[in-house]
Scaffold this motif. Structure first.
Motif, PDB file in Angstrom:
ATOM      1  N   UNK A  14       0.759  -1.162   0.085  1.00 17.12           N
ATOM      2  CA  UNK A  14      -0.096   0.005   0.156  1.00 17.12           C
ATOM      3  C   UNK A  14       0.872   1.254  -0.043  1.00 17.12           C
ATOM      4  N   UNK A  15       0.542   2.129  -0.936  1.00 16.07           N
ATOM      5  CA  UNK A  15       1.457   3.305  -1.159  1.00 16.07           C
ATOM      6  C   UNK A  15       0.575   4.551  -0.176  1.00 16.07           C
ATOM      7  N   UNK A  16       1.296   5.390   0.383  1.00 11.99           N
ATOM      8  CA  UNK A  16       0.887   6.432   1.301  1.00 11.99           C
ATOM      9  C   UNK A  16      -0.113   7.507   0.224  1.00 11.99           C
ATOM     10  N   UNK A  17       0.602   7.438  -1.055  1.00 12.42           N
ATOM     11  CA  UNK A  17      -0.183   8.403  -2.000  1.00 12.42           C
ATOM     12  C   UNK A  17       0.182   7.607  -3.431  1.00 12.42           C
ATOM     13  N   UNK A  18      -0.711   8.060  -4.195  1.00  8.88           N
ATOM     14  CA  UNK A  18      -0.657   7.438  -5.735  1.00  8.88           C
ATOM     15  C   UNK A  18       0.939   7.908  -6.367  1.00  8.88           C
TER      16      UNK A  18
END
Length: 376
Positions: A14-18
């Protein structure tokens, strides 16, 4: 010592933001983790982060290739016999570098643990004490990229890798906005990810950026067009780095023969792991070409493997291995002293892997002995 079992986990990090680059946008990062067990009970971890745009492998395809072809091919082999392991994999599957890297990295992790030394001691010893970390700016509006850069300067970062590769003059606006915001003392590297396609467009962009004092320009043209890199290099005074255009020794020979780049970006996922990455570094060193270790946005496992390569050779002048800083949850504990990275002296990769997180992030998994552990 022999390899007795290989567990394969297909996960989404899972990325913190795209993460936005010229050819795609990622909300999570698809990865494949390998866990290799030996008859001595030593366990090593590896990682594959395939990219159909770069390595020619899909996440699902790399998983199946590991399950049905590559893992069975190395069962029973000595994981310390790196040359033989790669020869067996190459005879079994053509190309597929990210999938092969997952085996290679785990074998090096095992070797280090067996000999009770860090991986970098297996490939030349430690040369660098620490590397500065370059913050990667995803493609966004000029204002957004400039604001993010300013915030990172406040955190101590002194260099940025700007992702561009849309319309060339819009990219110029992005680069100018960041330069104006952070000032001339901050290093700016521009990565086009092939987005300007050809020499003519690239030279147009460089003319507009003449006063921007760029550190270097990375892969502005299509990956297979080495001649376009030659033309850009001949007509510009900005240092040129090749990335997607370099996979293995075939491309490196052409780059050297044509003097197509000032720098090369070596990625374990493009070349097949630690062992082939070292071969590329030796070739570049003999030709007087500087090297960088980059990544496909990997977890602590793949990132640590890249750092061990970079720390072991003088020819590596920069690193871009920031995947663990971009994830909200990681499977390992690679430590960053932002804005620097300095490896520990633990054996193997030096990363503690949390298998409970692997299982939490896992989409499907298997063992090469055929016992299913997931829901394929």
């Amino acid at each position: 010592m022999k390899i007795t079992k290989i567990d394969i986990y297909a996960i989404h990090l899972p990325l913190i933001e795209p993460f936005v680059i010229s050819y795609d946008t990622y909300d999570t990062m698809p990865s494949i983790i390998t866990k290799i067990t030996t008859d001595e009970g030593i366990v090593g971890y590896g990682e594959a982060v395939p990219d159909e745009h770069v390595t020619g492998e899909t996440w699902e395809g790399a998983y199946m290739m590991l399950k049905h072809q590559l893992a069975p091919a190395v069962i029973g082999q000595d994981p310390l016999c790196f040359e033989k392991i790669h020869d067996l994999m190459d005879k079994t599957v053509y190309l597929a570098p990210a999938a092969k890297a997952a085996i290679d990295i785990a074998c090096f992790d095992i070797a280090g643990k067996k000999l009770q030394v860090p991986v970098y001691q297996l490939i030349g010893g430690r040369y660098h004490e620490k590397f500065p970390i370059t913050h990667v700016l995803s493609i966004g509006s000029p204002e957004k990229m400039a604001q993010e850069a300013a915030e990172r300067v406040e955190m101590g970062y002194r260099s940025f890798k700007m992702k561009v590769g849309t319309e060339v003059m819009k990219d110029v606006e992005r680069i100018k906005a960041v330069r104006e915001r952070v000032g001339d003392a901050i290093d700016i590297r521009v990565d086009v990810n092939q987005g300007w396609h050809n020499a003519a467009t690239t030279l147009k962009g460089l003319r507009a950026l003449r006063k921007m004092n760029l550190d270097w320009l990375e892969q502005p043209v299509d990956a297979d067009d080495i001649d376009a890199m030659v033309e850009v290099k001949a007509k510009s005074d900005v240092a040129l780095m090749i990335d997607e255009g370099l996979h293995g020794m075939k491309e490196m020979r052409e780059i050297i023969a044509k003097r197509a780049a000032d720098k090369v970006n070596i990625k374990l996922m493009k070349c097949g792991g630690i062992y082939p990455a070292m071969k590329l570094a030796h070739m570049a060193e003999m030709a007087g070409i500087e090297c960088q270790i980059g990544s496909m946005v990997e977890s602590s496992v793949g990132s640590a493997a890249g750092f061990h390569v970079a720390f072991s050779k003088k020819v590596f002048k920069s690193v871009e291995l920031t995947g663990p800083l971009k994830f909200s949850k990681d499977i390992g504990n690679l430590h960053y002293d932002v804005p620097f990275i300095s490896l520990n002296e633990k054996s193997g990769l030096g990363v503690d892997v949390d298998e409970s997180i692997i299982k939490e992030l896992c989409q499907f998994s298997c063992s090469v002995d055929g016992k299913e552990e997931g829901n394929e």
